[in-house]
Design an enzyme around this catalytic site. Structure first.
Site, PDB file in Angstrom:
ATOM      1  N   LYS A  81       0.838  -1.202   0.000  1.00 29.81           N
ATOM      2  CA  LYS A  81       0.000   0.000   0.000  1.00 29.81           C
ATOM      3  C   LYS A  81       0.871   1.249   0.000  1.00 29.81           C
ATOM      4  O   LYS A  81       1.910   1.315   0.657  1.00 29.81           O
ATOM      5  CB  LYS A  81      -0.901  -0.027   1.240  1.00 29.81           C
ATOM      6  CG  LYS A  81      -1.898   1.127   1.351  1.00 29.81           C
ATOM      7  CD  LYS A  81      -2.743   0.962   2.603  1.00 29.81           C
ATOM      8  CE  LYS A  81      -3.751   2.067   2.805  1.00 29.81           C
ATOM      9  NZ  LYS A  81      -4.562   1.878   4.029  1.00 29.81           N
ATOM     10  N   SER A 157      -9.344   2.222   3.627  1.00 30.61           N
ATOM     11  CA  SER A 157      -8.454   2.929   2.717  1.00 30.61           C
ATOM     12  C   SER A 157      -7.487   2.026   1.949  1.00 30.61           C
ATOM     13  O   SER A 157      -6.761   2.496   1.070  1.00 30.61           O
ATOM     14  CB  SER A 157      -7.633   3.966   3.505  1.00 30.61           C
ATOM     15  OG  SER A 157      -6.768   3.332   4.447  1.00 30.61           O
ATOM     16  N   SER A 181      -9.588  -0.062   7.688  1.00 31.72           N
ATOM     17  CA  SER A 181      -9.066   0.158   6.344  1.00 31.72           C
ATOM     18  C   SER A 181      -8.624  -1.104   5.615  1.00 31.72           C
ATOM     19  O   SER A 181      -8.466  -1.077   4.395  1.00 31.72           O
ATOM     20  CB  SER A 181      -7.897   1.147   6.380  1.00 31.72           C
ATOM     21  OG  SER A 181      -8.364   2.449   6.612  1.00 31.72           O
TER      22      SER A 181
END
Length: 464
Positions: A81, A157, A181
């Site tokens: 990420k 996220s 997330s």
């Protein structure tokens, strides 16, 4: 029947490498081909480095031939990420305030562990600006879309990581979870997302959201999540918040089942409203744990509403993130992020301290609750995926993203391990997630229960 190469789990890839039936180069080329096919439509990646990935894959191929593999992930296509530093790649964190023209010569601790294990790093996955909300779109990289229906959000996220997992754009994916997330996009896209106990996965540099946020795996199988945990939990001497994790063999005993375990099922957790279709799917999935020999009992609401305590922690973390930014930089922020950062900067210290006390009480209540139960089951999300490009589902009205995620953020406050696994589909064909929560340092227990559920209700990927 064997799955297509790009959808094979990491555990199977490693078996095929060991038997010389498959090369890491072949697996990496399959993952890169999937990225080329699907990423233009779904926008899961902000960096793809084919040359680097193939170079890593060739090195891994040579090690497998020589019988000198580096570690448990040698040759497995993996993504990171874009909140986590990775040497040689810009880490923009979805923000126009980050200068891309700087030296990117350092790895975050998790990336360093992945490299030592021999993982083949494909690139970086998308995030909203600084990972601030439960959907994935950013001023820099645009909207990440759901592979089950491209008009819908992936969640966030760690939305890019979840979409990459669902589409076979790599086998293993590192996400972060500060309020859901990892679990929110796992639920919306039909994959496995595991938030470990806070403190067993090191974070360096540490998150501005402090003890809310931890790294964790997003995968297409529970066994792959367990495999990944053996690498992500490698100790880091400078981790101030580290918890002792003596048993890092997360795959050991994974298939031993859960016969005789006492499992509490809380359909609403704190009285949350759940879409009736989602509630019915999750309830049916929860009942299946009795087929595994567990004693399942539906319980009334377990917690009081903790939204305000969470928001105080989250907003202050956002304020820390923007502290030191120039006025020009602040004008370039996602307006929603700028708003919560402003709220955090104005929060009186005594109110923040009161929220810390509320968090302590919440954690103590969950510690006491799990003295009587082995696990807690809830829905992961009260709704299915909604329209992409919006921070809020239509039924939520306008508020903050955590208003519609009542099942995820409480366990960031309490630091407990929690996993989202796919448990069914709505009539519209959208995935639904089941959340399994364990006691602090009960990560093995959570993974074991998730593995047992996967065996009787196998997960399904989208047909693309």
């Amino acid at each position: 029947m064997e799955l297509p190469l790009h959808l094979l789990p990491a555990t199977r890839l490693l078996e095929l490498y060991a038997s010389r039936e498959l090369s890491p180069v072949e697996a990496t080329k399959a993952a890169l081909a999937a990225i080329e096919r699907h990423n233009p439509r779904f926008n899961a990646f902000c960096v793809v480095d084919q040359e680097c990935a193939l170079n890593y894959a060739r090195q891994s191929e040579a090690r497998w031939k020589a019988g000198e593999t580096l570690g448990p992930l040698d040759g497995v296509p993996t993504t990171v990420k874009d909140l986590i530093l990775a040497r040689g790649w810009p880490t923009l964190r979805g923000s126009r305030t980050v200068d891309p023209d700087q030296d990117w010569d350092a790895d975050g601790v998790l990336v360093a562990s992945l490299r030592r294990s021999g993982a083949v790093l494909l690139g970086k996955t998308t995030t909203p600006e600084f990972g601030w909300k439960g959907v994935t779109d950013s001023p820099v990289h645009g909207i990440t879309r759901n592979p089950w229906k491209a008009e819908l959000t992936s969640g966030g996220s760690s939305g890019g990581a979840a979409v990459a997992a669902a589409c076979g754009m790599g086998a293993l994916h590192v996400g972060t979870d500060g309020g859901g997330s990892i679990r929110i996009p796992a639920s919306f896209t039909g994959v496995v997302g595991f938030k470990p106990t806070y403190g067993i996965v090191p974070r360096h540099p540490p998150s501005p959201y402090g003890t809310l946020s931890t790294g964790g795996p997003i995968t297409r199988s529970v066994a792959d999540a367990a495999l990944m945990m053996e690498v992500l939990t490698e100790p880091f001497p400078a981790d101030f918040y580290a918890l002792p994790m003596e048993d890092r063999a997360f795959r050991a005993g994974l298939a031993r089942g859960i016969k005789g375990w006492r499992i509490a099922f809380s359909p609403t957790l704190s009285g949350a409203r759940v879409d009736p279709e989602i509630a019915a799917i999750v309830a049916a999935a929860a009942k299946r744990f009795t087929e595994l020999g567990a004693n399942l009992v539906e319980v009334p609401p377990v917690l009081e509403d903790s939204l305000l305590a969470f928001q105080h922690h989250w907003f202050v973390g956002a304020a820390v993130q923007v502290r030191g930014m120039t006025a020009a930089q602040r004008r370039r922020l996602d307006p929603g992020f700028a708003y919560i950062a402003e709220q955090g900067s104005r929060l009186p210290a005594v109110e923040y301290a009161a929220s810390i006390k509320a968090r302590e009480a919440l954690g103590s209540k969950m510690l006491a609750f799990l003295q009587s139960w082995d696990l807690l089951i809830t829905p992961t999300m009260p709704i299915a995926a909604f329209a992409a490009g919006s921070d809020y589902p239509p039924q939520a009205g306008r508020g903050e993203w955590n208003d519609w995620t009542p099942f995820t953020y409480p366990f960031n406050l309490t630091r407990q391990p929690a996993i989202s696994v796919p448990c069914g589909f709505t009539k519209a064909g959208l995935p639904v997630g089941l959340q399994i929560v364990g006691p602090i340092l009960g990560d093995h227990r959570v993974l074991r229960a998730a593995q047992a559920f996967e065996q009787i209700q196998p997960f399904r990927m989208p047909e693309l």
